[in-house]
Design an enzyme around this catalytic site. Structure first.
Site, PDB file in Angstrom:
ATOM      1  CE  LYS A 123      -2.280  -0.923   3.882  1.00 41.86           C
ATOM      2  NZ  LYS A 123      -1.679  -2.201   4.306  1.00 41.86           N
TER       3      LYS A 123
ATOM      4  NE  ARG B 181      -4.463  -1.339  10.038  1.00 42.05           N
ATOM      5  CZ  ARG B 181      -3.396  -0.763   9.483  1.00 42.05           C
ATOM      6  NH1 ARG B 181      -3.446   0.493   9.120  1.00 42.05           N
ATOM      7  NH2 ARG B 181      -2.291  -1.448   9.303  1.00 42.05           N
TER       8      ARG B 181
ATOM      9  NE  ARG C 231       7.419  -2.678   6.203  1.00 38.38           N
ATOM     10  CZ  ARG C 231       6.089  -2.668   6.229  1.00 38.38           C
ATOM     11  NH1 ARG C 231       5.421  -2.231   5.191  1.00 38.38           N
ATOM     12  NH2 ARG C 231       5.426  -3.096   7.271  1.00 38.38           N
TER      13      ARG C 231
ATOM     14  NE  ARG D 111       6.014  -0.341  10.478  1.00 38.97           N
ATOM     15  CZ  ARG D 111       4.904  -0.493   9.789  1.00 38.97           C
ATOM     16  NH1 ARG D 111       4.842  -0.056   8.542  1.00 38.97           N
ATOM     17  NH2 ARG D 111       3.859  -1.082  10.319  1.00 38.97           N
TER      18      ARG D 111
ATOM     19  NE  ARG E  48       1.804  -4.854  11.444  1.00 41.32           N
ATOM     20  CZ  ARG E  48       2.931  -4.723  10.761  1.00 41.32           C
ATOM     21  NH1 ARG E  48       4.036  -5.319  11.177  1.00 41.32           N
ATOM     22  NH2 ARG E  48       2.975  -3.982   9.687  1.00 41.32           N
TER      23      ARG E  48
HETATM   24  P1  AMP Z   1       0.638   0.493   9.169  1.00 43.13           P
HETATM   25  O1  AMP Z   1       1.845   1.347   9.034  1.00 43.13           O
HETATM   26  O2  AMP Z   1      -0.525   0.935   8.318  1.00 43.13           O
HETATM   27  O3  AMP Z   1       0.928  -0.978   9.003  1.00 43.13           O
HETATM   28  O4  AMP Z   1       0.118   0.679  10.673  1.00 43.13           O
HETATM   29  C1  AMP Z   1       0.923   0.311  11.780  1.00 43.13           C
HETATM   30  C2  AMP Z   1       0.054   0.146  13.007  1.00 43.13           C
HETATM   31  O5  AMP Z   1      -0.579   1.392  13.325  1.00 43.13           O
HETATM   32  C3  AMP Z   1      -1.088  -0.853  12.890  1.00 43.13           C
HETATM   33  O6  AMP Z   1      -0.672  -2.184  13.112  1.00 43.13           O
HETATM   34  C4  AMP Z   1      -2.038  -0.348  13.984  1.00 43.13           C
HETATM   35  O7  AMP Z   1      -1.571  -0.691  15.279  1.00 43.13           O
HETATM   36  C5  AMP Z   1      -1.884   1.175  13.842  1.00 43.13           C
HETATM   37  N1  AMP Z   1      -2.865   1.719  12.877  1.00 43.13           N
HETATM   38  C6  AMP Z   1      -2.591   2.317  11.677  1.00 43.13           C
HETATM   39  N2  AMP Z   1      -3.717   2.690  11.055  1.00 43.13           N
HETATM   40  C7  AMP Z   1      -4.740   2.331  11.873  1.00 43.13           C
HETATM   41  C8  AMP Z   1      -6.154   2.417  11.781  1.00 43.13           C
HETATM   42  N3  AMP Z   1      -6.752   2.961  10.706  1.00 43.13           N
HETATM   43  N4  AMP Z   1      -6.888   1.927  12.815  1.00 43.13           N
HETATM   44  C9  AMP Z   1      -6.298   1.397  13.895  1.00 43.13           C
HETATM   45  N5  AMP Z   1      -4.980   1.267  14.050  1.00 43.13           N
HETATM   46  C10 AMP Z   1      -4.191   1.714  13.042  1.00 43.13           C
END
Ligand code: AMP
Length: 202
Positions: A17, A92, A131, A143, A154
């Site tokens: 993404k 999400r 990554r 990360r 996740r």
């Molecule tokens: P990402 O970088 O999109 O993989 O997001 C990393 C982490 O941030 C996720 O595993 C969640 O813990 C949190 N997170 C990001 N976006 C959301 C969302 N829309 N709703 C809830 N938690 C989020």
């Protein structure tokens, strides 16, 4: 571009993404809004919000809806979103998707398309490993949630809470399924073909 184009990139962690959002941002001048990046910035700044969400993110769980909805609602009002935005990592949950529709209506904005990047679960761990090694090569820290244990959580959360949002968009008729297992350039091409149609229709 005459009218704004607002889109969602949807998919499991590691689906690509962020990579595709960056490509679309560059090509169409839309603003990439990654909720994960926004939260990581809060953590880095050691803000109150950052301190509140760090444990949740490190565990691979979801930050509560009300926090995410507030964050996005404020962000899409900023001037750089006037030409349109790409949501990467939001919504999400079904609650987030419904709240997004409400806030867009209130702000006189519209969602043009949801692109679902479809990738097999089995490919996600190796993508995440690449990554981590890419970050290392750049001399950047990985990360804290990019490890096998957290990825498993996740993914579980994706299947139980995020994937069920797809029928919501399918019913609205604006869901496009993209073969995310293909090479990056092919995925971009597929998105571009669909997005060009949206842009030209404006
Ligand atoms: P990402 O970088 O999109 O993989 O997001 C990393 C982490 O941030 C996720 O595993 C969640 O813990 C949190 N997170 C990001 N976006 C959301 C969302 N829309 N709703 C809830 N938690 C989020």
């Amino acid at each position: 571009m005459s009218s704004p184009v607002n889109i969602i990139l949807f998919g499991p962690p590691g689906a690509g993404k962020g990579t595709q959002a960056a490509y679309i941002q560059e090509r169409y001048g839309l603003t990439k809004l990654s909720t994960g990046d926004m939260l990581r910035a809060e953590i880095a700044a050691e803000s109150e919000l950052g301190l509140e969400v760090k444990k949740i993110i490190d565990a691979g769980d979801l930050v509560p809806d009300h926090i995410m909805i507030e964050l996005i609602s404020r962000r899409i009002e900023e001037p750089d979103c006037r030409n349109g935005f790409i949501l990467d990592g939001f919504p999400r949950t079904l609650g987030q998707a419904q709240a997004l529709d409400l806030m867009l209506e209130e702000k006189g904005k519209k969602l043009d398309a949801v692109f679902q990047l479809k990738v097999d679960d089995s490919a996600l761990l190796s993508r995440l490993e690449s990554r981590v090694s890419e970050q290392k090569q750049k001399g950047l820290p990985a990360r804290s949630d990019d490890n096998a244990d957290t990825l498993a959580r996740r993914l579980k959360v994706y299947h139980s809470q995020t994937k069920p949002v797809l029928p919501y968009y399918e019913d609205k008729g604006n869901l496009y399924v993209i073969a995310g297992m293909k090479p990056i350039a092919d995925v971009s091409k597929e998105i571009t073909a669909l997005l060009d149609d949206k842009v030209n229709a404006k």
